[in-house]
Write an enzyme that holds these catalytic residues in place. Sequence first.
Site, mmCIF file in Angstrom:
data_model
loop_
_atom_site.group_PDB
_atom_site.id
_atom_site.type_symbol
_atom_site.label_atom_id
_atom_site.label_comp_id
_atom_site.label_asym_id
_atom_site.label_seq_id
_atom_site.Cartn_x
_atom_site.Cartn_y
_atom_site.Cartn_z
ATOM 1 C CG ASP A 27 45.180 25.474 42.853
ATOM 2 O OD1 ASP A 27 45.898 25.523 41.817
ATOM 3 O OD2 ASP A 27 43.966 25.219 42.802
ATOM 4 C CB CYS A 60 44.058 27.934 40.298
ATOM 5 S SG CYS A 60 42.744 28.864 39.510
ATOM 6 N N GLY A 61 44.125 25.891 38.245
ATOM 7 C CA GLY A 61 43.865 25.082 37.056
ATOM 8 C C GLY A 61 43.309 25.919 35.915
ATOM 9 C CB THR A 62 40.158 27.521 35.374
ATOM 10 O OG1 THR A 62 39.841 27.924 36.721
ATOM 11 C CG2 THR A 62 39.630 26.123 35.118
ATOM 12 N N GLY A 63 42.547 29.460 36.506
ATOM 13 C CA GLY A 63 42.783 30.882 36.794
ATOM 14 C C GLY A 63 41.532 31.549 37.338
ATOM 15 N N GLY A 99 39.136 30.439 39.871
ATOM 16 C CA GLY A 99 38.954 30.466 41.326
ATOM 17 C C GLY A 99 39.830 31.543 41.945
ATOM 18 C CG HIS A 154 42.694 50.679 29.010
ATOM 19 N ND1 HIS A 154 41.787 50.518 27.982
ATOM 20 C CD2 HIS A 154 43.760 51.331 28.462
ATOM 21 C CE1 HIS A 154 42.289 51.036 26.862
ATOM 22 N NE2 HIS A 154 43.493 51.528 27.125
ATOM 23 C CG ASN A 155 41.172 47.124 33.384
ATOM 24 O OD1 ASN A 155 41.437 46.093 32.771
ATOM 25 N ND2 ASN A 155 40.240 47.980 32.982
ATOM 26 N NE ARG A 186 40.022 56.632 26.924
ATOM 27 C CZ ARG A 186 41.171 56.273 26.338
ATOM 28 N NH1 ARG A 186 42.261 57.004 26.471
ATOM 29 N NH2 ARG A 186 41.223 55.137 25.636
ATOM 30 C CG HIS A 187 42.273 54.380 30.910
ATOM 31 N ND1 HIS A 187 41.192 53.791 30.293
ATOM 32 C CD2 HIS A 187 43.148 54.711 29.939
ATOM 33 C CE1 HIS A 187 41.410 53.756 28.992
ATOM 34 N NE2 HIS A 187 42.585 54.314 28.746
HETATM 35 C C1 RB5 Z 1 41.566 22.455 41.464
HETATM 36 O O1 RB5 Z 1 41.086 21.212 41.123
HETATM 37 C C2 RB5 Z 1 40.879 23.520 40.619
HETATM 38 O O2 RB5 Z 1 39.554 23.615 40.993
HETATM 39 C C3 RB5 Z 1 41.579 24.852 40.801
HETATM 40 O O3 RB5 Z 1 42.928 24.721 40.439
HETATM 41 C C4 RB5 Z 1 41.048 26.011 39.996
HETATM 42 O O4 RB5 Z 1 40.932 25.683 38.647
HETATM 43 C C5 RB5 Z 1 39.846 26.643 40.528
HETATM 44 O O5 RB5 Z 1 39.279 27.574 39.960
#
Ligand code: RB5
Length: 149
Positions: free
Chosen positions: A8, A65-68, A70, A98-99, A132-133
């Site tokens: 995004d 994304c911003g945090t990964g 979402g 493993h996953n 085993r995985h």
């Molecule tokens: C966008 O503002 C932010 O919410 C998105 O990039 C992401 O971090 C969501 O998890």
Amino acid sequence: MKLIIGSDHGGFNLKEKLIEHLKLKGYDIDDEGTYTPDSCDYPVIAQKVCSKVLENNSNLGILVCGTGLGMSIYANKVKGIRAAHCTDTFSARLTKQHNNSNVLCLGERITGVGLAMDIVDEWLNASFEGGRHQKRVDMINKLDMERND
Ligand code: RB5
């Protein structure tokens, strides 16, 4: 193997840098957007990337994304996707070994470009160990198959 990548607006700059890095390494990249820094909805991109990953068993996806977070929450609701949100190379390696994760999620606001590139390299270079995985991954796949959606 095709590498499908998407972000995004919050992950746009990191996605562009990763594409540059991965193209230099010779990967076959499919960029599913977003293509500008304008605001957009991460679920739309996550859906596009996950659908393409599922087209072929050997395909892999990268979502930024911003945090990964979402991206990973969405991707893990798609049947057949095992998405791993990673902020370190150890987890990146182990989640493939493993996953058998088929999608890697990164956060541009969390992880710097250099470390993100290392995380991606570590993930791409690692292989599923089976053994085993396999039994445990089969349990995850069974849960997917039991869903009625
Ligand atoms: C966008 O503002 C932010 O919410 C998105 O990039 C992401 O971090 C969501 O998890």
